[in-house]
Motif scaffolding. Structure first.
Motif, short mmCIF file in Angstrom:
data_model
loop_
_atom_site.label_atom_id
_atom_site.label_comp_id
_atom_site.label_asym_id
_atom_site.label_seq_id
_atom_site.Cartn_x
_atom_site.Cartn_y
_atom_site.Cartn_z
N ARG A 161 22.15 -14.14 -8.00
CA ARG A 161 21.92 -13.59 -6.67
C ARG A 161 21.94 -14.65 -5.56
O ARG A 161 22.33 -14.37 -4.43
CB ARG A 161 20.59 -12.86 -6.63
CG ARG A 161 20.74 -11.41 -6.83
CD ARG A 161 19.43 -10.81 -7.27
NE ARG A 161 19.61 -10.06 -8.50
CZ ARG A 161 20.20 -8.87 -8.54
NH1 ARG A 161 20.64 -8.32 -7.45
NH2 ARG A 161 20.35 -8.24 -9.68
N ARG A 165 23.43 -15.23 -1.38
CA ARG A 165 22.63 -15.76 -0.27
C ARG A 165 23.30 -17.01 0.31
O ARG A 165 23.39 -17.17 1.52
CB ARG A 165 21.22 -16.11 -0.77
CG ARG A 165 20.12 -15.58 0.11
CD ARG A 165 18.76 -15.80 -0.54
NE ARG A 165 18.68 -15.19 -1.86
CZ ARG A 165 18.05 -15.74 -2.91
NH1 ARG A 165 17.49 -16.91 -2.81
NH2 ARG A 165 18.01 -15.12 -4.08
N TYR A 166 23.77 -17.87 -0.59
CA TYR A 166 24.41 -19.10 -0.14
C TYR A 166 25.65 -18.77 0.71
O TYR A 166 25.84 -19.34 1.79
CB TYR A 166 24.81 -19.97 -1.34
CG TYR A 166 25.51 -21.24 -0.92
CD1 TYR A 166 24.79 -22.33 -0.44
CD2 TYR A 166 26.90 -21.33 -0.98
CE1 TYR A 166 25.43 -23.48 -0.03
CE2 TYR A 166 27.56 -22.49 -0.57
CZ TYR A 166 26.82 -23.56 -0.09
OH TYR A 166 27.45 -24.69 0.32
N LYS A 168 26.35 -16.00 2.32
CA LYS A 168 26.02 -15.28 3.56
C LYS A 168 25.52 -16.19 4.67
O LYS A 168 25.55 -15.81 5.84
CB LYS A 168 24.98 -14.21 3.26
CG LYS A 168 25.59 -12.92 2.73
CD LYS A 168 24.48 -11.91 2.63
CE LYS A 168 24.94 -10.59 2.10
NZ LYS A 168 23.77 -9.82 1.61
N GLN A 169 25.02 -17.38 4.28
CA GLN A 169 24.49 -18.23 5.35
C GLN A 169 25.59 -18.84 6.21
O GLN A 169 25.32 -19.38 7.28
CB GLN A 169 23.57 -19.31 4.78
CG GLN A 169 24.28 -20.29 3.91
CD GLN A 169 23.34 -21.35 3.37
OE1 GLN A 169 22.14 -21.22 3.46
NE2 GLN A 169 23.91 -22.41 2.83
#
Ligand SMILES: [Zn+2]
Length: 259
Positions: A161, A165-166, A168-169
């Protein structure tokens, strides 16, 4: 009732164990875990909105010395993410710069190539094929399976997951709609088709066979193969030298160092 009937009766009662055992074996197999892991990452990455992200799977690219295979290339307006998945279990030790990382399962430890280094090759290949700035290419390594990092994970190395997140930043738009579309097209163009990959692999194989043959040293006098021999007597006793395999018909010899 005789023993035979008893045994058959018993076997009939546990017949279901056979398919059950087969299913368990399949689920435990490396192949299944691999497929599952790939599937999981595909699912994760497919969750990103299609208007901004396009996932291209199994991308084989041509390199100077053959081909290189990239698990997932995620093209977006925010950059191109080159994703490498690692399906491993146990404890993992590794840092950004280390050449080799360590996997430890109970007391058994083994080394494997730093996946960031492995993925760097993919990034560089895409950089040159697409001729875009490397700053727009992001390397991401996603660990799937039951692994635990015992050292600090580099920021672009994540569990399943965390990968999302990585990615999307990165929220600054760096490619226009047109550029985004053309990048998708270009990757699909440079990506090798199955037949081409087979041809390249075949050429590499032939090259390797030829190279192996060239290692055979031919006799400069008669062309037969030279073999390593050892002096049996004299002041050179025990010393190795090249001698013609056609001996005694051909008596050519050569110093081993001269090779
Ligand atoms: Zn010879």
């Amino acid at each position: 009732m005789d023993i035979g009937t008893l045994i058959i009766g018993g076997l009939l009662q546990v017949w279901y164990l056979v398919p059950l055992l087969l299913i368990v074996t399949l689920f435990k197999s490396r192949w299944f875990k691999g497929v599952c892991g790939e599937f999981l990452v595909n699912c994760l990455l497919s969750r990103l909105p299609e208007s901004d992200y396009r996932l291209i799977k199994d991308v084989t690219l041509p390199t100077d010395d053959g081909t290189t295979q990239v698990d997932h290339v995620l093209v977006s307006k925010f950059g191109i993410f080159v994703v490498e998945t690692k399906n491993m279990k146990g404890w993992i030790f590794g840092s950004k710069s280390q050449k080799q990382w360590t996997q430890k399962i109970y007391r058994h430890s083994s080394k494997f190539q730093n996946p960031l280094h492995q993925n760097y090759k993919h990034v560089k290949t895409l950089e040159s094929l697409l001729s875009i700035d490397i700053a727009y290419l992001h390397s991401v390594v996603i660990f799937i399976g039951d692994s635990t990092f015992k050292t600090t994970m580099p920021e672009n190395v994540t569990y399943a997951r965390g990968g999302l997140r990585y990615i999307k930043q990165f929220d600054q738009i760096v490619f226009s709609d047109a550029e985004y579309q053309s990048l998708i097209e270009r990757i699909n163009e440079v990506k090798l088709r199955k037949g081409v990959i087979r041809d390249i692999k075949h050429r590499q194989h032939v090259k390797a066979v030829v190279a192996a043959k060239e290692k055979v040293k031919p006799c400069s006098r008669c062309g037969s193969e030279m073999v390593v021999r050892e002096s049996k007597r004299g002041e050179n006793k025990g010393k190795q030298f090249w001698g013609c395999s056609a001996f005694p018909k051909c008596r050519a010899i050569e110093d081993i160092k001269a090779r």
